[in-house]
Scaffold this motif. Sequence first.
Motif, PDB file in Angstrom:
ATOM      1  N   GLY A 157       0.038  -8.292  17.462  1.00  0.00           N
ATOM      2  CA  GLY A 157       1.300  -8.134  17.125  1.00  0.00           C
ATOM      3  C   GLY A 157       1.278  -6.484  17.636  1.00  0.00           C
ATOM      4  O   GLY A 157       1.035  -6.121  18.664  1.00  0.00           O
ATOM      5  N   ARG A 158       2.141  -5.692  16.652  1.00  0.00           N
ATOM      6  CA  ARG A 158       2.516  -4.402  16.798  1.00  0.00           C
ATOM      7  C   ARG A 158       1.225  -3.380  16.363  1.00  0.00           C
ATOM      8  O   ARG A 158       1.061  -3.677  15.220  1.00  0.00           O
ATOM      9  CB  ARG A 158       3.890  -3.795  16.332  1.00  0.00           C
ATOM     10  CG  ARG A 158       4.014  -2.411  16.580  1.00  0.00           C
ATOM     11  CD  ARG A 158       5.590  -2.202  16.107  1.00  0.00           C
ATOM     12  NE  ARG A 158       5.787  -2.428  14.831  1.00  0.00           N
ATOM     13  CZ  ARG A 158       5.526  -1.625  13.571  1.00  0.00           C
ATOM     14  NH1 ARG A 158       5.089  -0.303  13.975  1.00  0.00           N
ATOM     15  NH2 ARG A 158       5.783  -2.015  12.638  1.00  0.00           N
ATOM     16  N   HIS A 160      -0.691  -0.527  14.935  1.00  0.00           N
ATOM     17  CA  HIS A 160      -0.123   0.557  14.231  1.00  0.00           C
ATOM     18  C   HIS A 160      -1.759   1.563  14.047  1.00  0.00           C
ATOM     19  O   HIS A 160      -1.621   2.708  13.961  1.00  0.00           O
ATOM     20  CB  HIS A 160       0.177   0.458  12.953  1.00  0.00           C
ATOM     21  CG  HIS A 160      -0.774  -0.407  12.167  1.00  0.00           C
ATOM     22  ND1 HIS A 160      -1.589   0.111  11.254  1.00  0.00           N
ATOM     23  CD2 HIS A 160      -0.605  -2.009  11.891  1.00  0.00           C
ATOM     24  CE1 HIS A 160      -2.567  -0.998  10.652  1.00  0.00           C
ATOM     25  NE2 HIS A 160      -1.746  -2.042  10.821  1.00  0.00           N
ATOM     26  N   ARG A 161      -2.883   1.097  14.427  1.00  0.00           N
ATOM     27  CA  ARG A 161      -3.935   2.138  14.338  1.00  0.00           C
ATOM     28  C   ARG A 161      -5.135   1.393  15.437  1.00  0.00           C
ATOM     29  O   ARG A 161      -5.355   0.258  15.350  1.00  0.00           O
ATOM     30  CB  ARG A 161      -4.637   1.972  12.690  1.00  0.00           C
ATOM     31  CG  ARG A 161      -5.696   3.037  12.688  1.00  0.00           C
ATOM     32  CD  ARG A 161      -6.156   3.160  11.292  1.00  0.00           C
ATOM     33  NE  ARG A 161      -5.110   3.330  10.254  1.00  0.00           N
ATOM     34  CZ  ARG A 161      -4.505   4.438  10.172  1.00  0.00           C
ATOM     35  NH1 ARG A 161      -4.843   5.406  10.710  1.00  0.00           N
ATOM     36  NH2 ARG A 161      -3.478   4.608   9.012  1.00  0.00           N
ATOM     37  N   THR A 238       1.677   4.566  17.511  1.00  0.00           N
ATOM     38  CA  THR A 238       0.377   3.977  17.128  1.00  0.00           C
ATOM     39  C   THR A 238      -0.506   5.485  16.814  1.00  0.00           C
ATOM     40  O   THR A 238      -0.253   6.457  17.625  1.00  0.00           O
ATOM     41  CB  THR A 238      -0.258   3.461  18.248  1.00  0.00           C
ATOM     42  OG1 THR A 238       0.441   2.202  18.658  1.00  0.00           O
ATOM     43  CG2 THR A 238      -1.732   2.943  17.980  1.00  0.00           C
ATOM     44  N   GLY A 259      -3.297  -4.512  14.016  1.00  0.00           N
ATOM     45  CA  GLY A 259      -1.995  -4.803  14.282  1.00  0.00           C
ATOM     46  C   GLY A 259      -1.303  -5.419  13.082  1.00  0.00           C
ATOM     47  O   GLY A 259      -1.910  -5.627  11.995  1.00  0.00           O
ATOM     48  N   ASP A 260      -0.037  -5.565  13.323  1.00  0.00           N
ATOM     49  CA  ASP A 260       0.755  -6.093  12.043  1.00  0.00           C
ATOM     50  C   ASP A 260       0.728  -7.724  12.159  1.00  0.00           C
ATOM     51  O   ASP A 260       1.032  -8.340  10.973  1.00  0.00           O
ATOM     52  CB  ASP A 260       2.387  -5.932  12.095  1.00  0.00           C
ATOM     53  CG  ASP A 260       2.976  -6.318  13.334  1.00  0.00           C
ATOM     54  OD1 ASP A 260       2.526  -7.050  14.146  1.00  0.00           O
ATOM     55  OD2 ASP A 260       4.185  -5.896  13.529  1.00  0.00           O
ATOM     56  N   THR A 261       0.005  -8.510  12.783  1.00  0.00           N
ATOM     57  CA  THR A 261      -0.271  -9.924  12.661  1.00  0.00           C
ATOM     58  C   THR A 261      -1.872 -10.278  12.744  1.00  0.00           C
ATOM     59  O   THR A 261      -2.106 -11.073  12.195  1.00  0.00           O
ATOM     60  CB  THR A 261       0.449 -10.797  13.707  1.00  0.00           C
ATOM     61  OG1 THR A 261       0.012 -10.280  15.083  1.00  0.00           O
ATOM     62  CG2 THR A 261       1.902 -10.663  13.663  1.00  0.00           C
ATOM     63  N   THR A 301      -7.561 -12.370  10.679  1.00  0.00           N
ATOM     64  CA  THR A 301      -7.285 -11.909   9.587  1.00  0.00           C
ATOM     65  C   THR A 301      -8.625 -12.213   8.691  1.00  0.00           C
ATOM     66  O   THR A 301      -9.349 -12.967   8.979  1.00  0.00           O
ATOM     67  CB  THR A 301      -5.924 -12.028   8.777  1.00  0.00           C
ATOM     68  OG1 THR A 301      -6.161 -13.770   8.502  1.00  0.00           O
ATOM     69  CG2 THR A 301      -4.911 -11.888   9.960  1.00  0.00           C
TER      70      THR A 301
END
Length: 363
Positions: A157-158, A160-161, A238, A259-261, A301
């Motif tokens: 996904g997007r 972020h870290r 990011t 990511g977001d997923t 996850t």
Amino acid sequence: MNPQTTSHRPPDRTLRVGLIGYGLAGSAFHAPLIATTPGLRLDAVVTANPERREQLRREHPDARAVDTPEQLLADPDALDLVVIASPNRTHAPLARAALQAGLATVVDKPLAATAAQALELCRLAEARGTLLSVFQNRRWDGDFLTASRLVRGGALGRVHRFESRFERFRPKPKPGWRELADPAEVGGTLYDLGSHLVDQALTLFGPVETVYAEIDVRRDGAVVDDDAFLALTHVSGTRSHLWTSAVTPLIGPRLRVLGDTAGYVKNGMDPQEADLRAGLRPGGTHPWGADRPEQYGTLGTDESPISLPTDPGDYPAFYAGVAAALATPGTPPPVDPRDAVATLTVLEAARASAATGTAVRLG
């Protein structure tokens, strides 16, 4: 250039390579990779050390030993490529001399002591139409290739870290130029392993707008940084958190990408450095760059994790790319030297941030 494994057609003729330096970088990394790259021949090696000359004779009997860089560069028509694997303080002046002699040039990281010096070298190479590249071999670590594939393919996904570590436990300083206090030596872990960490972050997530850093000297008797943390905020949004240390008794994850997923976490180091140090070579019976199953990363996850085989590492791709760039005009080098300018700019901002305790904004 995006990190990737690449097949290149070798040049139509064998390119003669002169290697400056036969310490760890020259003997364990550059010489074996050059010697096993189709289209390249290790022709000459600069080292005046008798023990290293004997090592060269055993490992590469067809390569001639040369006393000094000046002697090597005195006959530029005898070479097609110069590789600089000498101490960091010599990188910029030797690269300048090689480029002025009209020779394609590869420099081990860091390209120079400062971003300004690196930019000067880029401009010199561009003005002369001569290849210049930087040996950022960690772009071809298997874990980074895997993370790059996942990020670019959208599997997380997007993002972020991004967390990345090169940590060791070496509580006592070792003799050598890397532990010297003179800034001209460009020693310390920030410019050594930090050059890889920042290059990977910029390669994957692009330009940085702010840099925050904590840089310390932890070991008794040490006079250069041996413990550093960098927090980068990329223009894309990011955040990269990077650690490099010689005082880590328990090593953290090599990579963690969130990511977001989904996320990806990977422990353990890429095997290529250990294999090269052990005398193994690409193209042999040993499966090159193959990770062990027990060191595969985890993707997904907490509710749905899977073990993900690591993409094979591919250090040979760097010199294959150099050979292709020299053989075919217009082909870009495997590492754009202006990427090194960007990396050094971040490292300089990190030093400024650590000195003031505040974040530094770039641009």
